[in-house]
Design a protein around this motif. Structure first.
Motif, PDB file in Angstrom:
ATOM      1  N   ARG B   2      -5.367  -4.701 -14.020  1.00 41.27           N
ATOM      2  CA  ARG B   2      -5.262  -3.247 -14.145  1.00 41.27           C
ATOM      3  C   ARG B   2      -3.955  -2.848 -13.475  1.00 41.27           C
ATOM      4  NH1 ARG B   2      -9.845   0.626 -11.810  1.00 41.27           N
ATOM      5  NH2 ARG B   2     -11.056  -0.238 -13.530  1.00 41.27           N
ATOM      6  N   ALA B   3      -3.087  -2.174 -14.225  1.00 42.61           N
ATOM      7  CA  ALA B   3      -1.728  -1.878 -13.763  1.00 42.61           C
ATOM      8  C   ALA B   3      -1.745  -1.045 -12.481  1.00 42.61           C
ATOM      9  CB  ALA B   3      -0.964  -1.135 -14.857  1.00 42.61           C
ATOM     10  N   PHE B   4      -0.627  -1.055 -11.784  1.00 41.79           N
ATOM     11  CA  PHE B   4      -0.492  -0.259 -10.570  1.00 41.79           C
ATOM     12  C   PHE B   4      -0.620   1.224 -10.891  1.00 41.79           C
ATOM     13  CE2 PHE B   4       1.491  -4.029  -8.641  1.00 41.79           C
ATOM     14  CZ  PHE B   4       0.906  -3.972  -7.371  1.00 41.79           C
ATOM     15  N   GLU B   5      -1.338   1.922 -10.040  1.00 41.26           N
ATOM     16  CA  GLU B   5      -1.388   3.377 -10.149  1.00 41.26           C
ATOM     17  C   GLU B   5      -1.398   3.961  -8.747  1.00 41.26           C
ATOM     18  OE1 GLU B   5      -6.236   3.697 -10.728  1.00 41.26           O
ATOM     19  OE2 GLU B   5      -4.906   3.708 -12.490  1.00 41.26           O
ATOM     20  N   ALA B  14      -3.648  -1.885  -7.627  1.00 39.14           N
ATOM     21  CA  ALA B  14      -3.761  -2.617  -8.889  1.00 39.14           C
ATOM     22  C   ALA B  14      -4.860  -3.657  -8.752  1.00 39.14           C
ATOM     23  CB  ALA B  14      -2.442  -3.294  -9.236  1.00 39.14           C
ATOM     24  N   PHE B 183       5.940  -6.437 -16.813  1.00 44.83           N
ATOM     25  CA  PHE B 183       4.939  -5.387 -16.966  1.00 44.83           C
ATOM     26  C   PHE B 183       4.377  -4.965 -15.601  1.00 44.83           C
ATOM     27  CE2 PHE B 183       0.329  -4.601 -17.149  1.00 44.83           C
ATOM     28  CZ  PHE B 183       0.324  -3.393 -17.832  1.00 44.83           C
ATOM     29  N   VAL B 184       4.074  -5.952 -14.755  1.00 48.53           N
ATOM     30  CA  VAL B 184       3.549  -5.657 -13.410  1.00 48.53           C
ATOM     31  C   VAL B 184       4.567  -4.809 -12.649  1.00 48.53           C
ATOM     32  CG1 VAL B 184       2.810  -6.633 -11.200  1.00 48.53           C
ATOM     33  CG2 VAL B 184       2.205  -7.801 -13.333  1.00 48.53           C
ATOM     34  N   GLN B 185       5.834  -5.246 -12.710  1.00 51.11           N
ATOM     35  CA  GLN B 185       6.856  -4.535 -11.954  1.00 51.11           C
ATOM     36  C   GLN B 185       7.095  -3.123 -12.494  1.00 51.11           C
ATOM     37  OE1 GLN B 185      10.785  -6.256 -11.759  1.00 51.11           O
ATOM     38  NE2 GLN B 185      11.106  -5.307  -9.780  1.00 51.11           N
ATOM     39  N   GLU B 186       7.113  -3.011 -13.809  1.00 49.71           N
ATOM     40  CA  GLU B 186       7.311  -1.690 -14.422  1.00 49.71           C
ATOM     41  C   GLU B 186       6.211  -0.731 -13.962  1.00 49.71           C
ATOM     42  OE1 GLU B 186       9.836  -0.926 -16.896  1.00 49.71           O
ATOM     43  OE2 GLU B 186       9.194   1.128 -16.511  1.00 49.71           O
ATOM     44  N   SER B 187       4.971  -1.220 -13.939  1.00 51.89           N
ATOM     45  CA  SER B 187       3.861  -0.346 -13.543  1.00 51.89           C
ATOM     46  C   SER B 187       3.991   0.047 -12.072  1.00 51.89           C
ATOM     47  CB  SER B 187       2.512  -1.001 -13.837  1.00 51.89           C
ATOM     48  OG  SER B 187       2.096  -1.873 -12.804  1.00 51.89           O
ATOM     49  N   GLN B 190       6.747   2.724 -11.823  1.00 51.88           N
ATOM     50  CA  GLN B 190       6.237   4.016 -12.316  1.00 51.88           C
ATOM     51  C   GLN B 190       5.284   4.641 -11.299  1.00 51.88           C
ATOM     52  OE1 GLN B 190       7.707   5.264 -14.763  1.00 51.88           O
ATOM     53  NE2 GLN B 190       8.647   3.401 -15.576  1.00 51.88           N
ATOM     54  N   ALA B 191       4.458   3.800 -10.668  1.00 56.98           N
ATOM     55  CA  ALA B 191       3.495   4.332  -9.705  1.00 56.98           C
ATOM     56  C   ALA B 191       4.190   4.888  -8.463  1.00 56.98           C
ATOM     57  CB  ALA B 191       2.504   3.235  -9.300  1.00 56.98           C
TER      58      ALA B 191
END
Lengths: 101, 193
Positions: B2-5, B14, B183-187, B190-191
């Motif tokens: 589950r992506a970082f938020e 995450a 993808f992990v880093q992008e999330s 963004q978070a």
């Protein structure tokens, strides 16, 4: 440079002027484009490390992306060395040099 | 995963599947090992005392291409300045990178990943990061991606596209990992942003 002998005013003046110009020329930190780092990350680094606002950080990131490089900071050599070291810790590809502009 | 938020103020969260956490720990372990080997005093050092004092710090760029990318020259057309800079700063840079990687491993362990016996880990592993942890993750994910990119021969945008379209299954596996790390880093960016 810096010769002490024969201090004739004419011979001393010209090199001294060049030397002052050279010393006044600031150093710059350059970030180079690489195919690995995410655009969002590069902009984030410019914002969070250098304190640039969103628009400036984004412009610099796009400049790196399109031109292959961008000057991200200008100042004394020691300060630029600290910036380059910090960029390397972030994984960005950065170098410093005298401003050639 | 589950992506970082963003969770609360200044905290992000995450979730990673056990296999994902194990993959991260393995990759980080390889980066740590590379950097430590670089930092280790030369065994053939003529004078062990000087070795201990750190005077053997190298002024030459590493031969390993991954290390050369992780610890690049600070001057482009000035070998003397590049050597001086490397002699005085490379060790602290590589130490910082090792510490970032260790911080990432530690946060996975804190989330329930069992370093001694991954099979015993909780699943999924929940990672919650404050500002410092997030900064270590950003930098270390970058280091791992840089290392994989070197191994994949990615030096240009064209190389990256070619790798992504490769039919070679052994390349495709690494590309999948490389893109997943992106993808992990992008999330995470963004978070935090």
């Amino acid at each position: 440079m810096g010769r002490v002998s024969t201090p004739s005013p004419i011979e001393v003046d010209e090199p001294a002027t060049d030397e002052v110009t050279e010393l006044d020329r600031p150093w710059v930190t350059i970030v180079w484009n690489d195919p690995v780092n995410l655009m969002s990350y590069v902009a984030y680094v410019f914002k969070s490390y250098f304190g640039y606002d969103d628009a400036t950080a984004n412009d610099l990131m796009m400049k790196v992306h399109h031109d292959g490089r961008a000057v991200v900071a200008t100042g004394p050599r020691e300060e630029m060395e600290r910036h380059v070291q910090a960029m390397h810790e972030y994984g960005l590809w950065a170098t410093l040099q005298r401003d050639d502009a | 995963m589950r992506a970082f938020e963003r969770r609360k103020r200044d905290r992000v969260r995450a979730e990673f599947e056990r296999a994902e956490a194990e993959l991260l720990v393995n990759l980080l372990g390889q980066v740590i090992e590379l950097l430590r080997d670089r930092n280790a005093p030369e065994e053939s050092s003529p004078d062990p005392l000087f070795g201990q004092l750190g005077t053997t710090a190298s002024s030459l760029p590493p031969e390993d291409p991954v290390l050369r990318r992780l610890l690049p020259d600070a001057y482009r057309d000035d070998d003397d300045s590049a050597a001086d800079f490397r002699r005085f700063t490379e060790r602290s840079l590589s130490t910082a990178k090792v510490e970032n990687a260790q911080a990432l491993v530690a946060s996975l362990a804190a989330g329930g990943f069992d370093l001694d016996d991954p099979e015993q880990s909780v699943d999924p592993i929940e990672v919650e990061l404050g500002e410092r942890g997030a900064q270590a993750w950003l930098r270390s994910l970058t280091d791992v991606r840089l290392a994989l990119a070197v191994r994949l021969g990615i030096e240009s945008e064209e190389d990256a596209e070619a790798a992504a379209e490769s039919d070679d299954p052994s390349v495709a596996v690494v590309v999948d990992i490389y893109e997943w790390l992106g993808f992990v880093q992008e999330s995470l960016v963004q978070a935090l942003d």
